[in-house]
Design a protein around this motif. Structure first.
Motif, PDB file in Angstrom:
ATOM      1  N   ILE A  12       0.833  -1.204   0.000  1.00 34.71           N
ATOM      2  CA  ILE A  12       0.000   0.000   0.000  1.00 34.71           C
ATOM      3  C   ILE A  12       0.869   1.256   0.000  1.00 34.71           C
ATOM      4  N   MET A  13       1.899   1.264   0.848  1.00 34.88           N
ATOM      5  CA  MET A  13       2.778   2.427   0.928  1.00 34.88           C
ATOM      6  C   MET A  13       3.511   2.654  -0.386  1.00 34.88           C
ATOM      7  N   THR A  14       3.979   1.566  -1.003  1.00 36.71           N
ATOM      8  CA  THR A  14       4.730   1.689  -2.250  1.00 36.71           C
ATOM      9  C   THR A  14       3.883   2.288  -3.366  1.00 36.71           C
ATOM     10  N   LEU A  15       2.617   1.867  -3.433  1.00 39.41           N
ATOM     11  CA  LEU A  15       1.737   2.351  -4.495  1.00 39.41           C
ATOM     12  C   LEU A  15       1.416   3.833  -4.352  1.00 39.41           C
ATOM     13  N   GLY A  16       1.552   4.369  -3.135  1.00 38.22           N
ATOM     14  CA  GLY A  16       1.113   5.735  -2.863  1.00 38.22           C
ATOM     15  C   GLY A  16       1.709   6.783  -3.758  1.00 38.22           C
ATOM     16  N   ASN A  17       2.997   6.675  -4.065  1.00 41.23           N
ATOM     17  CA  ASN A  17       3.653   7.655  -4.938  1.00 41.23           C
ATOM     18  C   ASN A  17       3.890   7.124  -6.342  1.00 41.23           C
ATOM     19  N   SER A  18       4.381   5.887  -6.438  1.00 46.07           N
ATOM     20  CA  SER A  18       4.787   5.358  -7.749  1.00 46.07           C
ATOM     21  C   SER A  18       3.627   5.269  -8.732  1.00 46.07           C
ATOM     22  N   MET A  19       2.425   4.917  -8.239  1.00 38.48           N
ATOM     23  CA  MET A  19       1.282   4.770  -9.131  1.00 38.48           C
ATOM     24  C   MET A  19       0.797   6.119  -9.654  1.00 38.48           C
ATOM     25  N   LEU A  20       1.171   7.183  -8.956  1.00 36.54           N
ATOM     26  CA  LEU A  20       0.731   8.516  -9.349  1.00 36.54           C
ATOM     27  C   LEU A  20       1.618   9.134 -10.424  1.00 36.54           C
ATOM     28  N   ILE A  21       2.874   8.690 -10.498  1.00 37.84           N
ATOM     29  CA  ILE A  21       3.845   9.339 -11.381  1.00 37.84           C
ATOM     30  C   ILE A  21       3.404   9.382 -12.845  1.00 37.84           C
ATOM     31  N   PRO A  22       2.844   8.301 -13.420  1.00 42.24           N
ATOM     32  CA  PRO A  22       2.457   8.371 -14.842  1.00 42.24           C
ATOM     33  C   PRO A  22       1.365   9.387 -15.153  1.00 42.24           C
ATOM     34  N   ALA A 112       3.908   0.020   6.141  1.00 43.73           N
ATOM     35  CA  ALA A 112       5.150  -0.745   5.984  1.00 43.73           C
ATOM     36  C   ALA A 112       6.011  -0.806   7.246  1.00 43.73           C
ATOM     37  N   PRO A 113       6.280   0.323   7.936  1.00 45.92           N
ATOM     38  CA  PRO A 113       7.133   0.217   9.134  1.00 45.92           C
ATOM     39  C   PRO A 113       6.521  -0.679  10.212  1.00 45.92           C
TER      40      PRO A 113
END
Length: 405
Positions: A12-22, A112-113
């Motif tokens: 969930i944490m990983t998707l927060g920024n990376s999915m927005l970039i495109p 994640a933490p």
């Protein structure tokens, strides 16, 4: 299913920024934003997460991991709904998108933490290492898939990504609620005053080398997301590449970084000398890659050269993670690792706005500036992280002690 539930949380944490970039260039066009304004959608998420990670870490010690994770996932989903609703309904949508992203960042701080701490609670020995490896693999998988998922959702509508967040959160909430059962009779947590004193003691005693490792982690995330932000922009503006094709291209450096990190984490074991050497090698590769990028503009050679920086990042992050967690006592590890997570998020937060300024200033200056940064951090790693052989272990580096410069 327990492992699947734990693995879904850091995703969930990983998707927060990376999915927005495109979708950032499309958002910029549709809402009439400046490059700096659109970059803030990444920044506010990461700053909010960085602030709340140590707070949630302490609360999870005082209460329970699950009692923090579940509300955090719900808050994350609500933030996505707010941002999505604002994007296609409200007239002053930008400010509400930022508010939604802040809520998502606060929610991300409890994912994640806390999942890492939960793994330590539920598993021991070799099984713990195996599950931690799965958690890290989940993180890497999210980084690879998120640009592709974001691009696919953008085919429906640029704001569809925001609505995907609560749907993904719902899956993780169900898995966590049903399959994660925490152990009872947990040890009573220290009072806040003792928590704060312990934190001060750690940094008074270990501050110099910890500063270097924190800076190293933040630098890796700063350059990684900054370069992805830059690459997303030039692919659409300069080359007219968008949609799934752009998502696949953005996934290339993430795939290389994730694959390198997985292999590195599996091979380094407890060998701290190797960790230091790979950290220095990683920053050397990053420096050479960024210097070389000043001479490369065509997209295929650009990606080829960029891969070496991704390899460098993949070498550094597992080593830094192991150095931090393996060199601090159990009673202080939660303090130090939670702050490390915060610093990493700050690296993500400042990446897009700083790269925006650098892009406006000079392309050559941008790459030389970040090359200088990675060179300095690599040099600090050489000077401040010292490992030496324990007595009686002249031929084997299975365990080390630190000498602090």
């Amino acid at each position: 299913m327990l492992i699947a539930a734990i693995g879904s949380i850091p995703l969930i944490m990983t998707l927060g920024n990376s999915m927005l970039i495109p979708i950032l260039p499309k958002m910029k066009t549709e809402l009439g934003l400046t490059q700096l304004q659109v970059s803030l959608t990444i920044t506010v998420f990461s700053v909010a997460a960085a602030i709340f990670i140590p707070i949630f870490g302490y609360l999870s010690d005082r209460f329970s991991r699950k009692s923090i994770i579940l509300p955090a996932l719900i808050l994350y989903g609500i933030g996505g709904l707010l941002a999505g609703f604002a994007s296609n309904v409200l007239s002053n949508s930008y400010i509400w998108i930022l508010i939604g992203r802040i809520l998502q960042g606060i929610g991300a701080a409890g994912t994640a933490p806390i999942a890492m701490a939960l793994t330590g609670d539920l598993f021991k020995g070799g099984e713990q290492s195996r599950v931690l490896g799965i958690v890290e693999a989940s993180n890497g998988l999210g980084k690879v898939l998120s640009p592709i998922i974001g691009s696919l959702l953008a085919l429906v509508a640029w704001f569809a990504v925001f609505y995907a967040f609560p749907a993904i959160c719902l899956i993780s909430i169900i898995l966590t609620w049903i399959f994660i059962k925490e152990k009872r009779n947990r040890q009573a947590p220290p009072p806040f005053e003792k928590y704060a004193r312990g934190l001060m003691h750690v940094f008074k005693k270990e501050g110099r080398w910890l500063f270097t490792t924190y800076l190293a982690g933040a630098t890796c995330l700063f350059t990684l997301f900054g370069i992805l932000f830059y690459l997303s922009d030039i692919l659409e503006v300069k080359y007219g590449i968008n949609g799934v094709k752009k998502g696949l291209i953005l996934a290339i450096p993430l795939l290389v970084q994730g694959g390198t990190a997985y292999i590195t984490g599996a091979k380094i074991g407890k060998n701290m000398l190797v960790m230091k050497r790979l950290t220095v090698l990683g920053f050397l590769l990053m420096t050479l890659s960024y210097v070389s990028l000043t001479f490369v503009e065509k997209i295929v050679p650009f990606l080829f050269v960029l891969i070496f920086s991704s390899i460098g990042t993949g070498l550094v992050l597992p080593c830094i993670n192991s150095l931090i967690t393996g060199s601090v006592g159990k009673e202080m590890r939660g303090f130090v690792t939670s702050l490390y997570g915060s610093v990493r998020f700050l690296g993500v937060a400042v990446g897009p706005p700083i790269f925006t300024r650098l892009m406006d200033w000079s392309r050559t200056g941008m790459f030389l500036s970040i090359a200088t940064l990675t060179f300095i951090v690599g040099l600090l790693a050489i000077l401040t992280i010292h490992v030496s052989k324990p007595s009686g272990e002249k031929d084997k580096y299975s365990a080390f002690r630190y000498n602090y410069v």
